[in-house]
Design a protein around this motif. Structure first.
Motif, PDB file in Angstrom:
ATOM      1  N   LEU A 142       0.843  -1.199   0.000  1.00 44.35           N
ATOM      2  CA  LEU A 142       0.000   0.000   0.000  1.00 44.35           C
ATOM      3  C   LEU A 142       0.876   1.247   0.000  1.00 44.35           C
ATOM      4  CD1 LEU A 142      -2.712  -0.806   2.698  1.00 44.35           C
ATOM      5  CD2 LEU A 142      -3.106  -0.478   0.264  1.00 44.35           C
ATOM      6  N   MET A 196      -8.442   4.720  -3.545  1.00 48.09           N
ATOM      7  CA  MET A 196      -7.837   3.427  -3.850  1.00 48.09           C
ATOM      8  C   MET A 196      -8.716   2.590  -4.788  1.00 48.09           C
ATOM      9  SD  MET A 196      -5.957   0.925  -1.108  1.00 48.09           S
ATOM     10  CE  MET A 196      -7.430   0.403  -0.275  1.00 48.09           C
ATOM     11  N   ARG A 229      -5.262  -4.084  -0.936  1.00 48.00           N
ATOM     12  CA  ARG A 229      -5.368  -3.199  -2.099  1.00 48.00           C
ATOM     13  C   ARG A 229      -6.674  -3.373  -2.871  1.00 48.00           C
ATOM     14  NH1 ARG A 229      -0.465  -2.602  -5.849  1.00 48.00           N
ATOM     15  NH2 ARG A 229      -1.430  -0.562  -6.088  1.00 48.00           N
TER      16      ARG A 229
END
Length: 195
Positions: free
Chosen positions: A50, A61, A101
């Motif tokens: 990350l 994200m 993620r």
């Protein structure tokens, strides 16, 4: 049914890889399964790290361009299969980085201002196939089922996936580990699974 297999082990001579092969074979023999895709995180060179800074904000994200191909895989899949070893009582860091993620707010769940968010991956099912060196009951009695709690409650149910099956195999480095029986059990399961 579309099946996405997320495989996480750096060695293709491993028992995890044998589980991958038997899973694929079972899926190929199942008339309910239309298509199978395999994401081998190590072979893919997936970046599990990350990064948050002035250019990359956490709230954005779910729009990260480099992850779009992986988001499309998750959207496409009706069933998501995770195959990985248990190391230190939990999945490998590579898989945890993928989870960090990929299962982002705005994609996998959405905050609604209440106690729990709305899971955006509803209607999908998941299977977790894991193996470990220690005894099968070790995680339950010594670690309070930490691995299953992590995968079931902290991840999959949180994003709306309710239909979850676990194959958690212990003593896999023992000559008495009955590896072939366990491989065949997984194979038979995927030959017949319907959702």
């Amino acid at each position: 049914m579309n099946v996405l297999i997320i495989y996480t082990h750096p060695n293709h001579q491993s028992l995890s890889y044998a589980f991958l092969q038997r899973t694929i074979e079972g899926c190929q023999e199942n008339k309910e399964i239309d298509e199978i895709k395999v994401l081998d995180l190590y072979e893919e060179g997936f970046d599990p790290v990350l990064v948050f800074n002035e250019q990359k904000r956490r709230r954005d994200m779910h729009k990260e361009p480099s992850l779009e191909i992986y988001r499309q895989q998750l959207i496409w899949a009706d069933k998501i299969i995770f195959i990985y070893p248990i190391w230190w009582g939990r999945p490998p860091a590579m898989l945890l980085g993928y989870i960090d993620r990929m299962f982002a707010s705005g994609f996998a769940y959405q905050d609604k201002g209440s106690l729990l968010p709305e899971g955006l991956l509803k209607g999908k099912s998941a299977v977790c196939i894991s193996s470990m060196m220690g005894p099968a009951l070790y995680p339950m009695f010594w670690l309070n089922n930490a691995h299953k709690v992590l995968m079931r409650k902290a991840l999959l149910q949180y994003v709306g996936i309710r239909n979850i099956k676990f194959f958690e195999f212990g003593n896999m480095e023992s000559a008495k580990g009955r590896q072939e029986q366990k491989l065949e059990r997984v194979h038979r399961y995927f030959q017949a699974v319907s959702n």
